[in-house]
Enzyme design. Structure first.
Site, mmCIF file in Angstrom:
data_model
loop_
_atom_site.group_PDB
_atom_site.id
_atom_site.type_symbol
_atom_site.label_atom_id
_atom_site.label_comp_id
_atom_site.label_asym_id
_atom_site.label_seq_id
_atom_site.Cartn_x
_atom_site.Cartn_y
_atom_site.Cartn_z
ATOM 1 N N GLU A 229 14.710 -4.184 1.482
ATOM 2 C CA GLU A 229 13.747 -3.337 2.194
ATOM 3 C C GLU A 229 13.564 -2.102 1.334
ATOM 4 O O GLU A 229 14.446 -1.255 1.262
ATOM 5 C CB GLU A 229 14.271 -2.999 3.594
ATOM 6 C CG GLU A 229 13.222 -2.436 4.522
ATOM 7 C CD GLU A 229 13.113 -0.929 4.405
ATOM 8 O OE1 GLU A 229 12.283 -0.470 3.574
ATOM 9 O OE2 GLU A 229 13.823 -0.220 5.107
ATOM 10 N N CYS A 263 10.997 5.443 5.548
ATOM 11 C CA CYS A 263 10.338 4.482 4.661
ATOM 12 C C CYS A 263 8.994 4.025 5.174
ATOM 13 O O CYS A 263 8.149 3.579 4.390
ATOM 14 C CB CYS A 263 11.254 3.285 4.409
ATOM 15 S SG CYS A 263 11.717 2.391 5.914
#
Length: 486
Positions: A229, A263
């Site tokens: 990720e 993020c």
């Protein structure tokens, strides 16, 4: 001399942590071999214990977050680091029976008779999770949910940037789980490197693409499957019918979460050229009327370290030096060195050469890029790396659907931002440079499971046709395929 002594002490600490890691992995491997398929009840009990662990440590989690970030909102810790993963654990426990069930697959009766074909998810084994600093509990305990739901043993490596959270996480986990089920390895850079060299049955890494690339290389040496990720520059495309107070509220509200250190935060906005000034005015009005004194309040998260703060300030300094229109939405006094709280700033139509348009910002800077047509905006998004998330603000549903259809991203939202990352039922992850693989929900369960294809022989099949010496049975099968009317 003091620096040399400190480095020596750090190496000694990491040496001990590496030795402990090796012991943990060996212990978990042995436990997995002894009990490779935990029952539904066992897994549900583990998920229940996990949720209870978070809820009972609410105050300690708040305190650890504030210690590591300088300032961290208590309610943000409640909502994101405690209630978020606790609710995710409850959801997984409720869904687990259906997730674990055999999935029947068709088989041709003429060849395989009454035989049965199905997919049975089985645990992979011992799984590693390398956790970033921005969400120390949500991104450690969160993926742990699907890892445990899938029946695995798990070792978590917290970030060295959040030492208080790391120590608390280890304390919580060791008080809740047996060490051969879940454990936490705490240490510095050398431990992190050693962690990537373990022959995991699966490894999850959350962080930057640069480090993710190195982790993927290290994992490939031992053919360790990885979930990455990796973030990236998440765009928000604002249509001409949605340059309004509500859209700006949603965008700035998302950007303010963790002060941009997320993020799936909005990295930049694409706004119709003739409405850029209107957008900027709405942003200033929103901060003035709805977020007065925000940067100095307890709701504003501090930047994680002095080094990260300096990096963000350099992004702004470069933009100013290049002649960009930089507009602080609060005072222009810069950051408070003690709390590391930094005001949010807009940067109007910056050139592509600036670092803030090349790097993931991870701070309270919001570039506003002008576009002339929606096609041009879509082309701009597609000319860059595929993002972890993409956001569309449009009242015209057909336009929003067109943007979704013509772009690619890990996740997406319409008329809001980052909400997909909070839903336990939706898969979470990237594509291309923003990552590979998924956690959350059934996709996370499958990610950390071995999808084992199983065939159980019944009666009335033609299996003998496939084995030599080939004779009448094989000929009959071939004739039926090549000469169906013969």
């Amino acid at each position: 001399m003091a620096g040399t002594e400190q480095r020596s002490a750090t190496r000694e600490t990491d040496d001990a942590a590496i030795a402990e890691l090796e012991e943990i992995v060996e212990r978990q491997r042995a436990a997995f071999l002894a009990d490779p398929f935990p029952s539904l009840q066992e897994r549900q009990e583990l998920l229940g214990a996990l949720a209870g662990m978070l809820m009972s440590h609410r105050t300690q989690i708040q305190q650890a977050m504030s210690s590591d970030f300088g300032v961290h909102p208590e309610l943000a810790a409640d909502l994101i680091e405690v209630l978020g993963p606790a609710g995710r654990a409850v959801y997984a426990a409720e869904q687990l029976e259906s997730w674990m069930a055999d999935e029947p697959r068709p088989s041709e009766a003429a060849l395989y008779g009454s035989g049965r074909a199905f997919v049975r998810p089985q645990p992979k084994g011992v799984v590693g999770n390398i956790v970033p600093w921005n969400f120390p509990f949500d991104l450690s305990v969160g993926p742990l949910i699907e890892m445990l739901a899938a029946g695995n043993r798990v070792v978590i490596k917290p970030s060295e940037y959040t030492p208080a959270c790391a120590e608390l996480l280890r304390e919580m986990v060791r008080a809740t789980f047996d060490g051969d089920r879940v454990d936490v390895a705490v240490g510095g850079l050398e431990l992190a490197r050693a962690f990537t060299r373990v022959r995991w049955d699966h490894l999850l890494y959350t962080g930057s693409p640069a480090i993710g690339r190195e982790i993927a290389k290290a994992a490939a040496e031992q053919l360790v499957p990885v979930t990455l990720e990796l973030g990236g520059k998440c765009p928000a495309l604002v249509a001409s019918d949605s340059v309004d107070a509500e859209s700006v509220k949603q965008l700035l509200g998302t950007k303010a979460i963790k002060n941009g250190q997320m993020c799936i935060s909005v990295d930049y906005c694409l706004v119709p050229r003739e409405q850029v000034e209107e957008f900027a005015s709405l942003a200033a009005a929103h901060v003035r009327e709805s977020m007065p004194g925000y940067c100095e309040s307890d709701s504003c998260t501090g930047i994680i370290s002095a080094r990260h703060l300096q990096r963000i300030e350099q992004l702004l300094a470069e933009a100013r030096a290049s002649g960009c229109d930089v507009r602080p939405l609060e005072s222009d006094d810069g950051a408070d060195a003690g709390t590391r709280q930094l005001p949010m700033s807009l940067v109007i139509d910056p050139p592509e050469s600036l670092a803030l348009m090349q790097e993931e910002i991870f701070g309270p800077i919001l570039p506003i890029k002008a576009y002339d047509t929606v096609d041009q905006a879509i082309d701009y998004v597609n000319a860059n790396e595929r993002p972890l998330a993409l956001y569309v603000f449009a009242k015209d549903e057909a336009l929003a659907e067109d943007v979704l259809r013509r772009t690619t991203s890990g996740g997406a939202c319409v008329n809001c931002a980052a909400v997909h990352g909070a839903l336990p039922s939706l898969p979470f992850g990237g594509v291309g440079q923003s990552g590979t693989g998924r956690h959350h929900g059934i996709e996370g369960f499958r990610e950390f499971s071995n999808q084992r294809g199983v065939f159980v022989r019944g009666e009335g099949d033609l299996l003998e046709a496939f084995a030599p010496p080939y004779g009448p049975a094989a000929q009959a099968v071939a004739d039926a395929a090549f000469n169906p009317g013969g």
